[in-house]
Write an enzyme that holds these catalytic residues in place. Structure first.
Site, PDB file in Angstrom:
ATOM      1  CD  GLN A  67      14.032   6.402  -6.026  1.00 43.92           C
ATOM      2  OE1 GLN A  67      12.952   6.281  -6.247  1.00 43.92           O
ATOM      3  NE2 GLN A  67      14.857   5.964  -5.166  1.00 43.92           N
ATOM      4  CG  ASP A  72       9.008  10.610  -1.262  1.00 47.68           C
ATOM      5  OD1 ASP A  72       8.424   9.358  -1.308  1.00 47.68           O
ATOM      6  OD2 ASP A  72       9.874  10.716  -2.228  1.00 47.68           O
ATOM      7  CE  LYS A 103       9.965   4.260  -4.570  1.00 52.80           C
ATOM      8  NZ  LYS A 103      10.809   5.472  -4.332  1.00 52.80           N
TER       9      LYS A 103
END
Ligand code: NAP
Length: 294
Positions: free
Chosen positions: A98, A121, A54
Site C-alpha cells: 500500500q 498493481d 480491498k
C-alpha cells in the site's frame, strides 16, 4: 445539458459478480484458492481505509487475502525481507504494497523487489515495459478500471482525442499508454485514441482540455477542472480522491461540469470502486498464470 452519470459502483459490482462466477468454477477445478497479500506500513488513515475496502472486496468475491503490517519505523531491509518471503510463498499469488510508504523508504526499490508474476498493481518495470510494448501481463488497476467503465458504457476511444491531466506512474502515464495502444482487454474500440498528457508545465491547460473528447483528470486537486475547461458533450472521468474535513471530493467541479459534459463519473462511486474490482481481476489472473506455469 445534463451529463449521463457513469456509475462506477454498479459497473464494479457487475465485474465482481462475473469474477466470482469464474473463480468458483476455477477453484473447484484446480483446488487452488487465489490469494492477495497486502502489506501495510504504518497507520496512515487513508491507507487503512483503502486496505479495508480491498480486503472486503476479496472476501465478497471469494478470494483469500492476507494483511501483513509493519510499524511506521520499520526499515527498508525489513520490508524487503517480508516481500522476499511473500515472493517465495506458493500460497500467495498477488502482492500489494500500500502506497505511499513512509518517507524514509525508497519506494522504487521496494516495488522492484516484488516478483513481477505477483505484481498485481503492475508497477514493476517489467510489467510497465510490457504495457508500453503493447503486450501487457497485468494492467494497473485504475486505468484498467477506466477502460472497463468506458467499454461497459458503450463509449469508444478509437479515433477520439483523449486528454489526460496528470503524468503519474500509477494513473496518468499508464492510462496514456493503454489508450494509445492498438488493442485492450476490452477490444480495439477502447484503445487507439490520440492522446495528450498534461502536467504542471503544460502551457494554456484549458486550451488543451477543451480539445478533449475524453478528459481524464488525475491531479489530486479538489474541483480543479471547471466547466470552461470542458468541450460540450465530452466524456469526463474524475480519478481524484481528495480528502478534507468536509468529505471526499474529486478533481472535477462536478456540479458545474455535469451541465457541459456528455458523460461524467461521480466521486465517490466512480473510478474508485473499479480500481478495487480490477485488483481482484489481477489477483485471479496471477493465480491462473502461476497455475499454468510448469
Ligand atoms: P500524483 O502522483 O500526485 O500526480 C499528479 C499529477 O497531476 C502530476 O503529474 C502533476 O504534474 C499533475 N498536476 C498537479 N497539479 C497540476 C496543475 N495545476 N496543472 C496541471 N497538472 C497538474 O497523483 P496520482 O497518484 O496520479 O493521483 C491523482 C489523484 O487521483 C489523487 O487525488 C489520488 O488520490 C487519486 N487516485 C485515485 C484512484 C482511484 O482509484 N480513484 C487511484 C489512484 C489515485 P507534475 O508531474 O508536473 O507535478
Amino acid at each position: 445539458m445534463t451529463a449521463t452519470l457513469l456509475d462506477g459502483k454498479a459497473i464494479a459490482g457487475q465485474i465482481r459478480n462475473e469474477l466470482a462466477t469464474e473463480l468458483h468454477a476455477w477453484t473447484s477445478q484446480h483446488n487452488i484458492q487465489p490469494c492477495l497479500a497486502a502489506v501495510l506500513v504504518g497507520e496512515d488513515p487513508a491507507s487503512e481505509i483503502y486496505i479495508r475496502s480491498k480486503r472486503r472486496a476479496c472476501e465478497r468475491t471469494g478470494l483469500t487475502s492476507q494483511l501483513h503490517r509493519l510499524p511506521e519505523d520499520a526499515c527498508q531491509s525489513e520490508l524487503q525481507s517480508l516481500i522476499d518471503t511473500l515472493n517465495h510463498d506458493p500460497a500467495v499469488h498477488g502482492i500489494l504494497v500500500q502506497l505511499p510508504l513512509p518517507s524514509h523508504f525508497q519506494e522504487p526499490t521496494i516495488l522492484d523487489a516484488i516478483n513481477p508474476l505477483k505484481d498485481v498493481d503492475a508497477f514493476h518495470p517489467e510489467n510497465v515495459g510490457r504495457i508500453s510494448q503493447g503486450r501487457p501481463r497485468y494492467l494497473p488497476c485504475t486505468p484498467h478500471g477506466i477502460q472497463q467503465m468506458l467499454h461497459r458504457s458503450g463509449l469508444k476511444t478509437s479515433g477520439k482525442h483523449a486528454v489526460i491531466i496528470g503524468r503519474s506512474d500509477i494513473v496518468g502515464k499508464p492510462m496514456a499508454m493503454m489508450l494509445m495502444n492498438r488493442d485492450s482487454t476490452t477490444g480495439a474500440a477502447t484503445a487507439n485514441a490520440t492522446v495528450t498528457v498534461c502536467h504542471t508545465r503544460t502551457a494554456d491547460l484549458p486550451q488543451q482540455t477543451r480539445q478533449a473528447d475524453i478528459l481524464i483528470a488525475a491531479i489530486g486537486r479538489s474541483r480543479f477542472v471547471t466547466a470552461d475547461m470542458v468541450k460540450p458533450g465530452a466524456v469526463v472521468i474524475d480519478v481524484g480522491m481528495n480528502r478534507a474535513d468536509e468529505g471526499l471530493s474529486g478533481d472535477v467541479d462536478f456540479d458545474a461540469v455535469k451541465e457541459v459534459a456528455g458523460y461524467i463519473t461521480p466521486v465517490p462511486g466512480g473510478v474508485g470502486p473499479l480500481t478495487v474490482a480490477m485488483l481482484l481481476y489481477n489477483t485471479f489472473l496471477a493465480a491462473k498464470i502461476q497455475q499454468a506455469m510448469p
